[in-house]
Write a protein that holds these residues in place. Structure first.
Motif, PDB file in Angstrom:
ATOM      1  N   SER A 170      -8.383   4.854  -6.943  1.00  0.00           N
ATOM      2  CA  SER A 170      -8.363   4.044  -5.729  1.00  0.00           C
ATOM      3  C   SER A 170      -7.092   3.200  -5.657  1.00  0.00           C
ATOM      4  CB  SER A 170      -9.598   3.142  -5.666  1.00  0.00           C
ATOM      5  OG  SER A 170      -9.566   2.222  -6.733  1.00  0.00           O
ATOM      6  N   ILE A 171      -6.825   2.643  -4.483  1.00  0.00           N
ATOM      7  CA  ILE A 171      -5.659   1.795  -4.290  1.00  0.00           C
ATOM      8  C   ILE A 171      -6.007   0.385  -4.758  1.00  0.00           C
ATOM      9  CG2 ILE A 171      -4.107   0.771  -2.586  1.00  0.00           C
ATOM     10  CD1 ILE A 171      -4.472   3.300  -0.905  1.00  0.00           C
ATOM     11  N   PRO A 172      -5.214  -0.180  -5.686  1.00  0.00           N
ATOM     12  CA  PRO A 172      -5.493  -1.525  -6.184  1.00  0.00           C
ATOM     13  C   PRO A 172      -5.088  -2.590  -5.166  1.00  0.00           C
ATOM     14  CG  PRO A 172      -3.498  -0.707  -7.165  1.00  0.00           C
ATOM     15  CD  PRO A 172      -4.052   0.417  -6.332  1.00  0.00           C
ATOM     16  N   THR A 173      -5.389  -3.842  -5.468  1.00  0.00           N
ATOM     17  CA  THR A 173      -5.039  -4.952  -4.594  1.00  0.00           C
ATOM     18  C   THR A 173      -4.218  -5.983  -5.352  1.00  0.00           C
ATOM     19  OG1 THR A 173      -7.116  -6.073  -5.118  1.00  0.00           O
ATOM     20  CG2 THR A 173      -7.099  -4.712  -3.155  1.00  0.00           C
ATOM     21  N   MET A 174      -3.481  -6.778  -4.593  1.00  0.00           N
ATOM     22  CA  MET A 174      -2.680  -7.860  -5.158  1.00  0.00           C
ATOM     23  C   MET A 174      -3.551  -9.112  -5.196  1.00  0.00           C
ATOM     24  SD  MET A 174       0.433  -8.863  -6.178  1.00  0.00           S
ATOM     25  CE  MET A 174       1.481  -7.549  -5.580  1.00  0.00           C
ATOM     26  N   ALA A 175      -3.515  -9.813  -6.321  1.00  0.00           N
ATOM     27  CA  ALA A 175      -4.255 -11.063  -6.459  1.00  0.00           C
ATOM     28  C   ALA A 175      -3.274 -12.200  -6.691  1.00  0.00           C
ATOM     29  CB  ALA A 175      -5.241 -10.971  -7.616  1.00  0.00           C
ATOM     30  N   LYS A 176      -3.562 -13.338  -6.066  1.00  0.00           N
ATOM     31  CA  LYS A 176      -2.736 -14.531  -6.240  1.00  0.00           C
ATOM     32  C   LYS A 176      -3.553 -15.550  -7.023  1.00  0.00           C
ATOM     33  CE  LYS A 176      -0.297 -17.997  -3.503  1.00  0.00           C
ATOM     34  NZ  LYS A 176       0.007 -18.416  -2.130  1.00  0.00           N
ATOM     35  N   VAL A 177      -3.003 -16.013  -8.131  1.00  0.00           N
ATOM     36  CA  VAL A 177      -3.710 -16.956  -8.994  1.00  0.00           C
ATOM     37  C   VAL A 177      -2.993 -18.299  -8.903  1.00  0.00           C
ATOM     38  CG1 VAL A 177      -4.415 -17.436 -11.359  1.00  0.00           C
ATOM     39  CG2 VAL A 177      -4.323 -15.078 -10.549  1.00  0.00           C
ATOM     40  N   THR A 178      -3.741 -19.339  -8.534  1.00  0.00           N
ATOM     41  CA  THR A 178      -3.167 -20.683  -8.497  1.00  0.00           C
ATOM     42  C   THR A 178      -3.934 -21.559  -9.460  1.00  0.00           C
ATOM     43  OG1 THR A 178      -4.586 -21.304  -6.646  1.00  0.00           O
ATOM     44  CG2 THR A 178      -2.394 -20.511  -6.104  1.00  0.00           C
ATOM     45  N   LYS A 179      -3.227 -22.495 -10.042  1.00  0.00           N
ATOM     46  CA  LYS A 179      -3.863 -23.406 -10.988  1.00  0.00           C
ATOM     47  C   LYS A 179      -3.822 -24.812 -10.414  1.00  0.00           C
ATOM     48  CE  LYS A 179      -2.863 -20.740 -15.086  1.00  0.00           C
ATOM     49  NZ  LYS A 179      -2.375 -20.707 -16.431  1.00  0.00           N
ATOM     50  N   VAL A 229      -1.906  -7.441 -10.164  1.00  0.00           N
ATOM     51  CA  VAL A 229      -2.493  -6.325  -9.438  1.00  0.00           C
ATOM     52  C   VAL A 229      -3.757  -5.920 -10.179  1.00  0.00           C
ATOM     53  CG1 VAL A 229      -2.168  -3.941  -8.664  1.00  0.00           C
ATOM     54  CG2 VAL A 229      -0.261  -5.547  -8.577  1.00  0.00           C
ATOM     55  N   ILE A 230      -4.839  -5.736  -9.427  1.00  0.00           N
ATOM     56  CA  ILE A 230      -6.110  -5.369 -10.035  1.00  0.00           C
ATOM     57  C   ILE A 230      -6.787  -4.285  -9.202  1.00  0.00           C
ATOM     58  CG2 ILE A 230      -7.276  -7.260  -8.823  1.00  0.00           C
ATOM     59  CD1 ILE A 230      -9.255  -7.378 -11.151  1.00  0.00           C
ATOM     60  N   GLU A 284       0.814  -1.222   0.000  1.00  0.00           N
ATOM     61  CA  GLU A 284       0.000   0.000   0.000  1.00  0.00           C
ATOM     62  C   GLU A 284       0.844   1.267   0.000  1.00  0.00           C
ATOM     63  OE1 GLU A 284      -2.749  -0.525   3.239  1.00  0.00           O
ATOM     64  OE2 GLU A 284      -4.006  -1.865   2.051  1.00  0.00           O
ATOM     65  N   GLU A 285       2.034   1.211   0.586  1.00  0.00           N
ATOM     66  CA  GLU A 285       2.917   2.383   0.612  1.00  0.00           C
ATOM     67  C   GLU A 285       3.611   2.610  -0.732  1.00  0.00           C
ATOM     68  OE1 GLU A 285       5.589   1.624   3.843  1.00  0.00           O
ATOM     69  OE2 GLU A 285       4.142   2.258   5.361  1.00  0.00           O
ATOM     70  N   ASN A 286       3.781   1.559  -1.528  1.00  0.00           N
ATOM     71  CA  ASN A 286       4.577   1.663  -2.745  1.00  0.00           C
ATOM     72  C   ASN A 286       3.788   1.559  -4.040  1.00  0.00           C
ATOM     73  OD1 ASN A 286       7.492   1.799  -1.798  1.00  0.00           O
ATOM     74  ND2 ASN A 286       6.651   0.139  -0.575  1.00  0.00           N
ATOM     75  N   THR A 328       6.367 -13.259  -9.079  1.00  0.00           N
ATOM     76  CA  THR A 328       6.497 -12.777  -7.703  1.00  0.00           C
ATOM     77  C   THR A 328       5.568 -11.591  -7.466  1.00  0.00           C
ATOM     78  OG1 THR A 328       8.254 -11.201  -8.243  1.00  0.00           O
ATOM     79  CG2 THR A 328       8.938 -13.452  -7.633  1.00  0.00           C
ATOM     80  N   PRO A 329       5.187 -11.341  -6.212  1.00  0.00           N
ATOM     81  CA  PRO A 329       4.396 -10.151  -5.907  1.00  0.00           C
ATOM     82  C   PRO A 329       5.146  -8.867  -6.256  1.00  0.00           C
ATOM     83  CG  PRO A 329       4.407 -11.644  -4.023  1.00  0.00           C
ATOM     84  CD  PRO A 329       5.372 -12.192  -5.033  1.00  0.00           C
ATOM     85  N   GLU A 330       6.455  -8.886  -6.058  1.00  0.00           N
ATOM     86  CA  GLU A 330       7.263  -7.713  -6.370  1.00  0.00           C
ATOM     87  C   GLU A 330       7.222  -7.401  -7.865  1.00  0.00           C
ATOM     88  OE1 GLU A 330       8.310 -10.311  -4.518  1.00  0.00           O
ATOM     89  OE2 GLU A 330       8.540  -9.383  -2.544  1.00  0.00           O
ATOM     90  N   GLY A 331       7.240  -8.445  -8.695  1.00  0.00           N
ATOM     91  CA  GLY A 331       7.157  -8.266 -10.140  1.00  0.00           C
ATOM     92  C   GLY A 331       5.829  -7.681 -10.568  1.00  0.00           C
ATOM     93  N   ALA A 332       4.751  -8.138  -9.929  1.00  0.00           N
ATOM     94  CA  ALA A 332       3.422  -7.613 -10.241  1.00  0.00           C
ATOM     95  C   ALA A 332       3.309  -6.144  -9.847  1.00  0.00           C
ATOM     96  CB  ALA A 332       2.356  -8.442  -9.540  1.00  0.00           C
ATOM     97  N   LEU A 333       3.860  -5.794  -8.694  1.00  0.00           N
ATOM     98  CA  LEU A 333       3.854  -4.397  -8.243  1.00  0.00           C
ATOM     99  C   LEU A 333       4.647  -3.520  -9.203  1.00  0.00           C
ATOM    100  CD1 LEU A 333       3.252  -2.197  -6.135  1.00  0.00           C
ATOM    101  CD2 LEU A 333       5.299  -2.950  -4.916  1.00  0.00           C
ATOM    102  N   LYS A 334       5.799  -3.998  -9.619  1.00  0.00           N
ATOM    103  CA  LYS A 334       6.638  -3.245 -10.561  1.00  0.00           C
ATOM    104  C   LYS A 334       5.914  -3.037 -11.887  1.00  0.00           C
ATOM    105  CE  LYS A 334      11.178  -3.348 -12.728  1.00  0.00           C
ATOM    106  NZ  LYS A 334      12.436  -4.090 -12.867  1.00  0.00           N
ATOM    107  N   ALA A 335       5.238  -4.076 -12.383  1.00  0.00           N
ATOM    108  CA  ALA A 335       4.507  -3.975 -13.648  1.00  0.00           C
ATOM    109  C   ALA A 335       3.368  -2.964 -13.533  1.00  0.00           C
ATOM    110  CB  ALA A 335       3.970  -5.339 -14.052  1.00  0.00           C
ATOM    111  N   TRP A 336       2.639  -2.991 -12.423  1.00  0.00           N
ATOM    112  CA  TRP A 336       1.529  -2.050 -12.215  1.00  0.00           C
ATOM    113  C   TRP A 336       2.048  -0.611 -12.185  1.00  0.00           C
ATOM    114  CZ3 TRP A 336      -3.730  -2.005 -11.982  1.00  0.00           C
ATOM    115  CH2 TRP A 336      -4.333  -0.881 -11.434  1.00  0.00           C
ATOM    116  N   ASN A 337       3.082  -0.374 -11.393  1.00  0.00           N
ATOM    117  CA  ASN A 337       3.619   0.979 -11.257  1.00  0.00           C
ATOM    118  C   ASN A 337       4.167   1.495 -12.584  1.00  0.00           C
ATOM    119  OD1 ASN A 337       2.888   1.135  -8.576  1.00  0.00           O
ATOM    120  ND2 ASN A 337       4.927   0.648  -7.807  1.00  0.00           N
TER     121      ASN A 337
END
Length: 80
Positions: free
Chosen positions: A18-27, A44-45, A7-9, A65-74
């Motif tokens: 609005s502030i988006p959220t992180m989603a985890k997708v498992t198959k 991130v959605i 949320e800070e980054n 990784t979550p970090e990769g998703a955050l980087k892509a969103w930003n």
């Protein structure tokens, strides 16, 4: 990565602000009711306007990784 760091980054959604959220997708396997957590992907959605990072398709490319998703969103929010 924890929720506070995210949320800070994260950059706010450019569509609705609005502030988006992180989603985890498992198959899971077709033959099993369990999900394989080792193959989890992250995206991130923005739940408010249902806009997802992506070019044209409104769908994010899933990240390892979550970090990769955050980087892509930003990156996407800064570019446009």
């Amino acid at each position: 990565m924890d929720k506070k760091y995210f949320e800070e980054n994260v950059i706010k959604c450019k569509v609705c602000g609005s502030i988006p959220t992180m989603a985890k997708v498992t198959k899971g396997s077709i033959f099993s009711l369990t999900t394989d957590d080792s193959n989890a992907k992250y995206c991130v959605i923005c739940e408010e306007c249902e806009w997802e990072d992506g070019s044209g398709s409104q769908r994010t490319g899933l990240c390892k990784t979550p970090e990769g998703a955050l980087k892509a969103w930003n990156k996407k929010m800064k570019a446009e």
